[in-house]
Design a protein around this motif. Structure first.
Motif, mmCIF file in Angstrom:
data_model
loop_
_atom_site.group_PDB
_atom_site.id
_atom_site.type_symbol
_atom_site.label_atom_id
_atom_site.label_comp_id
_atom_site.label_asym_id
_atom_site.label_seq_id
_atom_site.Cartn_x
_atom_site.Cartn_y
_atom_site.Cartn_z
ATOM 1 N N ARG A 1 0.834 -1.202 0.000
ATOM 2 C CA ARG A 1 0.000 0.000 0.000
ATOM 3 C C ARG A 1 0.873 1.258 0.000
ATOM 4 N NH1 ARG A 1 -3.016 -0.866 4.523
ATOM 5 N NH2 ARG A 1 -4.026 -2.584 3.470
ATOM 6 N N ASP A 2 1.936 1.232 0.799
ATOM 7 C CA ASP A 2 2.854 2.379 0.856
ATOM 8 C C ASP A 2 3.540 2.607 -0.497
ATOM 9 O OD1 ASP A 2 2.174 2.720 3.507
ATOM 10 O OD2 ASP A 2 4.003 1.765 4.290
ATOM 11 N N LEU A 3 3.989 1.536 -1.128
ATOM 12 C CA LEU A 3 4.639 1.661 -2.435
ATOM 13 C C LEU A 3 3.681 2.211 -3.480
ATOM 14 C CD1 LEU A 3 6.763 -1.621 -2.534
ATOM 15 C CD2 LEU A 3 7.632 0.729 -2.498
ATOM 16 N N LEU A 4 2.431 1.719 -3.474
ATOM 17 C CA LEU A 4 1.458 2.197 -4.458
ATOM 18 C C LEU A 4 1.065 3.641 -4.195
ATOM 19 C CD1 LEU A 4 -0.758 -0.962 -5.064
ATOM 20 C CD2 LEU A 4 1.149 -0.077 -6.440
ATOM 21 N N ALA A 5 1.096 4.065 -2.932
ATOM 22 C CA ALA A 5 0.838 5.473 -2.619
ATOM 23 C C ALA A 5 1.953 6.334 -3.206
ATOM 24 C CB ALA A 5 0.734 5.669 -1.107
ATOM 25 N N ARG A 6 3.197 5.859 -3.133
ATOM 26 C CA ARG A 6 4.312 6.600 -3.732
ATOM 27 C C ARG A 6 4.143 6.678 -5.247
ATOM 28 N NH1 ARG A 6 9.492 3.852 -1.375
ATOM 29 N NH2 ARG A 6 10.102 4.173 -3.530
ATOM 30 N N LEU A 7 3.669 5.583 -5.851
ATOM 31 C CA LEU A 7 3.429 5.601 -7.292
ATOM 32 C C LEU A 7 2.380 6.642 -7.645
ATOM 33 C CD1 LEU A 7 3.691 4.406 -10.187
ATOM 34 C CD2 LEU A 7 1.956 2.737 -9.530
ATOM 35 N N ALA A 8 1.313 6.710 -6.873
ATOM 36 C CA ALA A 8 0.224 7.654 -7.127
ATOM 37 C C ALA A 8 0.708 9.102 -6.990
ATOM 38 C CB ALA A 8 -0.940 7.394 -6.198
ATOM 39 N N GLU A 9 1.676 9.325 -6.088
ATOM 40 C CA GLU A 9 2.220 10.669 -5.893
ATOM 41 C C GLU A 9 3.190 11.052 -6.991
ATOM 42 O OE1 GLU A 9 4.017 10.504 -2.045
ATOM 43 O OE2 GLU A 9 2.102 10.400 -1.000
ATOM 44 N N GLY A 10 3.611 10.073 -7.781
ATOM 45 C CA GLY A 10 4.509 10.355 -8.882
ATOM 46 C C GLY A 10 5.973 10.173 -8.583
ATOM 47 N N HIS A 11 6.308 9.453 -7.528
ATOM 48 C CA HIS A 11 7.722 9.235 -7.175
ATOM 49 C C HIS A 11 8.271 8.033 -7.854
ATOM 50 C CE1 HIS A 11 6.495 11.819 -3.736
ATOM 51 N NE2 HIS A 11 7.645 12.399 -4.076
#
Length: 162
Positions: A152-162
């Motif tokens: 979930r944390d990794l996918l949140a970073r993906l959504a933020e564009g990192h």
């Protein structure tokens, strides 16, 4: 005593997905991109499942169906089947031209008759061509609970564009 379905995994029977949701996406391509991102981050993707939710059967009309289209399609399909059968017979008999021509002739004849009878029997009840697809309203990415928080944390970073 064992359940009759205890061998479901062994025989490939359908089983409901398990895991905690770590992402939801409107298209399969986006869900696939998310899992690919997890893989790039060395995440154990064998613990991940993409699940299509709110399934719909979609029929897309591709055109009007009429006698010329039915016969034309039957000629093409019958010819391809005839080529395949003719080449197969030609390989085993050592001749090529005669089995090929015969295969094409009978393939076209058979396919035209079969399609004409089928179209005539429909009596105009379905005068259109279409394709069918099974699509989902959204695609959830599920993960084994042991790794769900990290996913979930990794996918949140993906959504933020990192």
């Amino acid at each position: 005593m064992t359940s009759p379905l205890s061998g479901a995994k062994k025989f490939g029977l359908p089983t409901p997905p398990t895991g905690w949701p770590i992402g939801a996406y409107p298209t399969y391509a986006e869900a696939q991109r998310a899992v690919d991102y997890l893989s790039d981050q060395q995440f154990p993707v064998q613990d991940v499942t993409i699940v299509g939710v709110d399934l719909m059967q979609v029929e897309r009309v591709t055109g009007r169906l009429n006698w010329p289209r039915v016969i034309g399609g039957a000629v093409v399909t019958g010819a391809w089947i005839g080529v395949f059968i003719g080449l197969l017979i030609g390989i085993f008999t050592g001749q090529l031209l005669e089995p090929l021509v015969t295969g094409i002739f009978f393939g076209v004849l058979f396919w035209v008759v079969m399609q004409a009878v089928q179209y005539a029997a429909s009596r105009g009840q379905r005068d259109f061509q279409s394709t069918m697809q099974l699509v989902a309203g959204r695609y959830d990415v599920l993960c084994n609970p042991a790794n769900a928080e990290r996913g979930r944390d990794l996918l949140a970073r993906l959504a933020e564009g990192h």
